[in-house]
Design an enzyme around this catalytic site. Structure first.
Site, PDB file in Angstrom:
ATOM      1  N   GLU A   1       0.832  -1.195   0.000  1.00 24.04           N
ATOM      2  CA  GLU A   1       0.000   0.000   0.000  1.00 24.04           C
ATOM      3  C   GLU A   1       0.872   1.251   0.000  1.00 24.04           C
ATOM      4  O   GLU A   1       1.794   1.363   0.818  1.00 24.04           O
ATOM      5  CB  GLU A   1      -0.899   0.042   1.234  1.00 24.04           C
ATOM      6  CG  GLU A   1      -1.981  -1.004   1.275  1.00 24.04           C
ATOM      7  CD  GLU A   1      -2.866  -0.892   2.513  1.00 24.04           C
ATOM      8  OE1 GLU A   1      -3.972  -1.437   2.472  1.00 24.04           O
ATOM      9  OE2 GLU A   1      -2.445  -0.268   3.510  1.00 24.04           O
ATOM     10  N   CYS A   2       0.590   2.185  -0.878  1.00 23.02           N
ATOM     11  CA  CYS A   2       1.150   3.537  -0.867  1.00 23.02           C
ATOM     12  C   CYS A   2       2.680   3.535  -0.750  1.00 23.02           C
ATOM     13  O   CYS A   2       3.363   3.337  -1.742  1.00 23.02           O
ATOM     14  CB  CYS A   2       0.496   4.357   0.237  1.00 23.02           C
ATOM     15  SG  CYS A   2       0.603   6.143  -0.028  1.00 23.02           S
ATOM     16  N   GLY A   3       3.232   3.723   0.458  1.00 20.04           N
ATOM     17  CA  GLY A   3       4.677   3.701   0.609  1.00 20.04           C
ATOM     18  C   GLY A   3       5.276   2.393   0.162  1.00 20.04           C
ATOM     19  O   GLY A   3       6.391   2.346  -0.378  1.00 20.04           O
TER      20      GLY A   3
END
Length: 470
Positions: free
Chosen positions: A334-336
């Site tokens: 997710e994301c990072g």
């Protein structure tokens, strides 16, 4: 059974509710009171601070990501063995999903949990108007159970007494105390919010100073009386079988956890464990290689852009991640985590750092938010989390973009998600996300697995299946 509880709400973002919440938690603990922290909304950073202060994992209560029954279950499950639950609100009291309803707001959660509200007001520059503000929050949208007020950034005790009289005479609400204006306990922030506690070398000293102040300037006994004077909740008698299918499947899943990757909902991790996952933690910054004997990897969000140089220098970890994922090890990011799986990461100063290179993509930091707020995800293709027709609610908050090379289609890389965002009185926005390569799935949206626990079950099953194939 009665569950003593209190919601610390704010008139707006930046009014000081996080400082007040942390101070109250610390001061209550100093008195020998067992405190269970919670955070309204999808925020990861305030719960990290809560956990630092209390020594207990803070939990998110989000009434848009979660339905009311699930939210109630998670609150009751996690509020046992404590004397009081302190629930920090999100943004302004009525701010939630959008400007047309209170769903997802602190006000909504307060109604679901039948919790009394303590309103934090930055009263700087006000006199009689402060009473009008408090009265407005009490009466708006069907009313709120505001039982007390805490004033923030007060320049003198005399000013506090002056404002206290005004509020109590005009609203009937008790003023519990105040936080003096000072830089001694201001908590540092960066582009996504608070700096995580582990990165603030003098955080312990700041909390100690804040604790001393709160113990002197806020009526903690009155706070406890308010928290105990609450309606009884209908506490679920057993685990919610309606939410997920029980599983005896065992899978060993590595979870990235260090200064660069630490954005996880604690209830997500515990749900994976309940579904048969054995979680083992590792550091992409400091460990040479992935843990032995793993069947999958979970990369949460965080700050890879802040720690890009350290991630770059850990060549052996980057190589191991790329090799294992290219060879079919299941992974969800997710994301990072997505940013780390790109070939390069370009920070806001224009410096470029090599990342793990799983995806032929460049991640570039931006000066403005790209996507922010609640979204819906529709899964279009079979992937680590599910199959076509699976849906879930999620949240996005990022200052970066992904530039995928044109070669990605030849490599069998494509999007598994259709993401949509409701716009008030306007047509919904739609875009593609959720990049898939073999058994790796990575995207910007943050998913609370209790929004659709079937996704967590599929993640565990797919990781377990990779063990059988191995």
């Amino acid at each position: 059974m009665n569950r003593p509880r209190i919601i610390i709400a704010g008139t707006n973002s930046g009014c000081g509710k996080t400082t007040v919440s942390a101070g109250l938690m610390a001061a209550l603990i100093k008195k020998g009171i067992r405190v269970q922290p919670f955070k309204v909304g999808p925020d990861y950073l305030d719960p990290i601070l809560h956990t630092f202060v209390t020594g207990r994992y803070s939990r998110n209560l989000d009434s848009w990501l979660l339905d009311e029954k699930t939210l109630m279950y998670l609150f009751c499950k996690n509020s046992t063995r404590c004397d009081i639950s302190v629930i920090e609100g999100v943004m302004g009291f009525y701010d939630g999903f959008d400007g047309s309803c209170i769903e997802g707001s602190t006000a909504h959660v307060s109604r679901i949990l039948k919790s009394p509200v303590i309103l934090v007001v930055n009263a700087r520059g006000m006199s009689l108007s402060v009473a009008a503000m408090v009265k407005g929050f009490m009466d708006f949208k069907g009313g709120a159970d505001v039982r007390g007020v805490i004033l923030n950034k007060i320049s003198s005790h005399a000013l506090f007494l002056y404002l206290k009289d005004i509020i109590e005479e005009n609203t009937g609400v008790r003023v519990l105390g105040y936080i003096p204006q000072s830089e001694d306990y201001v908590l540092p922030e960066r582009h996504l919010g608070l700096v995580p506690g582990g990165e603030v070398p003098d955080l312990k000293d700041k909390i100690e100073r804040l604790t001393e102040v709160v113990s002197k300037t806020i009526d903690l006994e009155l706070l406890m009386r308010i928290a105990k004077n609450t309606p009884e909740l209908e506490i679920p008698a057993e685990e919610p079988a309606f939410l997920f299918k029980k599983s005896e499947i065992k899978a060993r899943i590595a979870v990235a956890m260090d200064s660069a990757f630490n954005f996880y909902y604690r209830d997500n991790l515990e749900l994976l464990e309940a579904l048969g996952a054995d979680l083992v933690y590792f550091s992409p910054l400091n460990d040479e290689r992935l843990p032995e004997g793993i069947d999958g990897i979970y990369f949460g969000g965080g700050y890879p852009e802040i720690f890009a140089e350290g991630l770059l220098k850990n060549y052996s970890m980057r190589e191991d991640v790329r090799f294992r994922l290219f060879n079919g090890l299941p992974a969800y990011a997710e994301c990072g985590g997505l940013m780390y799986l790109c070939r390069t990461l370009k920070d806001m100063q224009g410096n470029t750092f090599e990342m793990s290179g799983v995806f032929p993509a460049q991640c570039e930091m931006t000066v403005s938010l790209q996507h922010f707020g609640y979204v819906n995800i529709n899964i279009l293709e079979n992937c680590t989390l599910g199959e076509p027709g699976y849906t879930t609610r999620a949240h996005e908050f990022h200052y970066s973009i992904i530039n995928m090379d044109e070669s990605h289609e030849k490599l069998g890389i494509y999007n598994c998600y259709e993401v949509s965002k409701q716009k008030r009185k306007r047509e919904n926005l739609r875009w593609r996300d959720g990049w898939k390569l073999k058994n790796t799935l990575a995207g910007y949206p943050h998913i609370h697995f209790w929004s659709n626990p079937e996704l967590a079950r599929r993640l565990v099953e797919n990781c377990a299946a990779s063990r059988k194939k191995g």
